[in-house]
Design a protein around this motif. Structure first.
Motif, short mmCIF file in Angstrom:
data_model
loop_
_atom_site.label_atom_id
_atom_site.label_comp_id
_atom_site.label_asym_id
_atom_site.label_seq_id
_atom_site.Cartn_x
_atom_site.Cartn_y
_atom_site.Cartn_z
N ALA A 4 -1.50 32.19 -14.92
CA ALA A 4 -2.19 32.30 -16.26
C ALA A 4 -1.78 33.80 -17.04
CB ALA A 4 -3.91 32.53 -16.10
N SER A 5 -1.32 34.53 -16.07
CA SER A 5 -0.76 35.77 -16.76
C SER A 5 0.75 35.76 -17.62
CB SER A 5 -0.81 36.63 -15.91
OG SER A 5 -1.62 37.15 -15.19
N THR A 13 1.62 32.74 -19.68
CA THR A 13 1.77 31.75 -20.36
C THR A 13 0.90 31.96 -21.52
OG1 THR A 13 1.66 29.50 -20.87
CG2 THR A 13 0.24 30.15 -19.31
N ASP A 14 1.24 31.66 -22.80
CA ASP A 14 0.27 31.77 -23.91
C ASP A 14 -0.34 30.22 -24.13
OD1 ASP A 14 0.99 34.46 -24.49
OD2 ASP A 14 2.73 33.88 -25.52
N VAL A 29 -3.03 27.57 -18.98
CA VAL A 29 -4.07 28.35 -18.59
C VAL A 29 -5.15 27.71 -17.76
CG1 VAL A 29 -5.94 30.09 -18.92
CG2 VAL A 29 -3.67 30.52 -19.98
N LEU A 45 -6.09 27.69 -13.65
CA LEU A 45 -7.11 28.09 -13.26
C LEU A 45 -7.85 27.06 -12.62
CD1 LEU A 45 -8.39 30.60 -16.16
CD2 LEU A 45 -7.24 31.18 -13.95
N THR A 53 -3.02 27.63 -23.93
CA THR A 53 -4.28 27.69 -23.47
C THR A 53 -4.35 26.33 -22.33
OG1 THR A 53 -5.37 28.59 -25.31
CG2 THR A 53 -6.74 27.21 -24.03
N ARG A 72 -9.05 34.34 -25.77
CA ARG A 72 -8.60 33.02 -26.31
C ARG A 72 -8.88 32.65 -27.36
NH1 ARG A 72 -3.48 31.64 -23.75
NH2 ARG A 72 -3.36 32.98 -21.95
N TYR A 104 -13.31 35.70 -20.85
CA TYR A 104 -11.94 35.62 -20.95
C TYR A 104 -11.71 34.53 -22.22
CZ TYR A 104 -7.39 34.01 -19.87
OH TYR A 104 -6.08 33.47 -20.08
#
Length: 451
Positions: free
Chosen positions: A346-347, A349-350, A355, A359, A352, A286, A281
């Motif tokens: 996490a789905s 937002t852009d 994210v 997570l 990193t 990313r 992922y």
């Protein structure tokens, strides 16, 4: 001197702390165990490019471990009830480490799948062995801390060594990810055989053995492996568990046990996402390089480590302060699963950074919930500890098959969001299982045999 006499001689003597060494040995073994589960996820982006694999093929390769690992949990539990941990663990360690090593030597999609199947097969008895050792070596009031400590090995190893393996891959090739981890496992198998003993055959003094026994540790659940010590013939030697229809009816026919089985499937689904698809992922969705992705991939494992260490200490603290066994054990598990649902963020937002935050919180929750084996210790019928642990691990680790395959089938080249949605739904099911199926935490009793 008989064991009874030695225990009397030990009255007033300060208990030794050999069980601390046992916890450390379990910890190191778990580090190696999980490195050999996760090393494929580190190498997969490069393997996929070299072999031109689709996401469905990648999911199949990632799931290969789980097919044999899950299928052999019940036979593995049977072995745990019959073969001493001193012998069984190093044999399994050596075999799965050699299979890991050859993954770095033999190329090809089919060969990698076959070797990965072998790794799963030989790792199958590992966690039932861990649970048996913890149940034998630790009193109830220390057991969750011990389980939390050695379970943290999976996250410490992954947090510290994921960047190292990523660096090794970038410096040489993906082949060395498997060769290095395989060699370490073979060496540790020798160390385990030389140093591990059961309580009565170890350097633990009589006071420590009695402390474990009085606290609920099943120190008499194993036989002496030292045939030269005739004094051990006076110790009660319980009959080895045999798989029968009645045994299977017990471990499969109780709602409480199904509660922990289903809950474990949901909990380990999150773990298997991180062990399989997470590095891909970061690299593919990313656009990170191997070194940067290796560093960022380690952060959720650090968070999970904090969660694991917190869970065991918190659970035993609650127990010592008068909380019920159910509240002390189930409380951290349910709270951790609730935190794991944060993953779905996490789905949306852009960033990193966000994210990784989402997570990391989710994996902290997974770590906080990781003392589920303490429920096996507390609820399994005493004679069927290994079989119950095998069933628990079998059903729980069906997620090692389902998670890689389902995610590989539902994600697209443009979006990983369906994967996060799947993980969130599964986690909610786990919460409901612990709340409504497990109920009161107490040891399940076998039904008396019909005359």
């Amino acid at each position: 001197m008989t064991q009874t006499a030695s225990v009397r001689a030990g009255v007033g003597t300060r208990a030794s702390r050999v069980r601390v060494l046992i916890a450390v040995m379990l910890f190191v073994t778990v580090v190696i165990n999980y490195l050999d589960r996760s090393n494929l996820s580190i190498a997969l982006p490069e393997i996929a490019r070299e072999l031109d694999l689709t996401t469905a093929q990648q999911g199949l390769l990632l799931s290969a471990f789980g097919w044999t690992y899950a299928a052999l949990q019940i036979p593995g539990g049977w072995l745990v009830d019959r073969v001493p941990a001193r012998v069984l663990y190093p044999v399994c360690l050596t075999l799965w480490s050699l299979a890991t090593l050859f993954m770095g030597v033999i190329g090809g999609f089919v060969a990698l799948i076959v070797l990965r199947l072998m790794v799963g097969a030989f790792e199958a008895p590992a966690y039932p062995i861990n649970n048996k050792v913890a149940t034998v070596w630790f009193p109830e009031r220390e057991r969750a801390t011990a389980i939390g400590f050695y379970t943290s090995g999976q996250f410490i190893g992954l947090a510290l060594l994921t960047p190292v393996l990523s660096w090794l891959q970038a410096l040489i090739s993906w082949h060395w990810v498997f060769i290095a981890t395989g060699l370490v496992g073979v060496l540790w198998a020798l160390v385990w055989y030389v140093w591990f003993r059961e309580p009565a055959d170890s350097r633990a003094n009589a006071a420590e053995v009695e402390l474990i026994r009085a606290g609920g540790g099943l120190v008499d659940a194993t036989e002496s492996t030292d045939a030269s010590d005739a004094s051990h013939t006076t110790r009660e030697r319980p009959e080895r568990a045999r798989i029968s229809r009645a045994d299977l009816a017990t471990v499969l026919g109780r709602r409480k046990l199904w509660g922990i089985y289903l809950g474990q499937f949901c909990l380990t689904s999150t773990l298997w996402f991180f062990l399989t698809w997470f590095p891909t992922y970061l690299v593919e969705y990313r656009d990170m390089d191997y070194i940067k992705s290796g560093f960022l991939a380690s952060l959720p494992f650090v968070a999970a480590l904090v969660g694991v260490l917190t869970s065991g200490v918190l659970s035993d603290f609650l127990l010592r302060r008068g909380a019920s066994l159910g509240a002390a054990r189930k409380g951290p598990i349910i709270a951790g699963l609730l935190l794991s649902t944060v993953m779905v963020g996490a789905s949306f937002t852009d960033s990193t950074t966000l994210v990784i935050v989402f997570l990391s919180v989710a994996f902290f929750g997974n770590g906080l919930a990781s003392i589920t084996w303490s429920l096996v210790s507390a609820m399994a019928p005493q004679r069927l500890l290994g079989l119950t642990g095998g069933m628990f691990n079998f059903i729980g680790n069906l997620s090692s098959i389902a998670t890689p395959i389902v995610i590989g089938m539902i994600i697209t080249d443009e979006s990983f969001a369906p994967g996060f949605a799947y993980m969130t739904v599964v986690t909610i099911v786990g919460i409901l299982s612990y709340v409504f199926l497990v109920g009161r935490v107490e040891r399940v009793q076998e039904r008396p045999a019909k005359v």
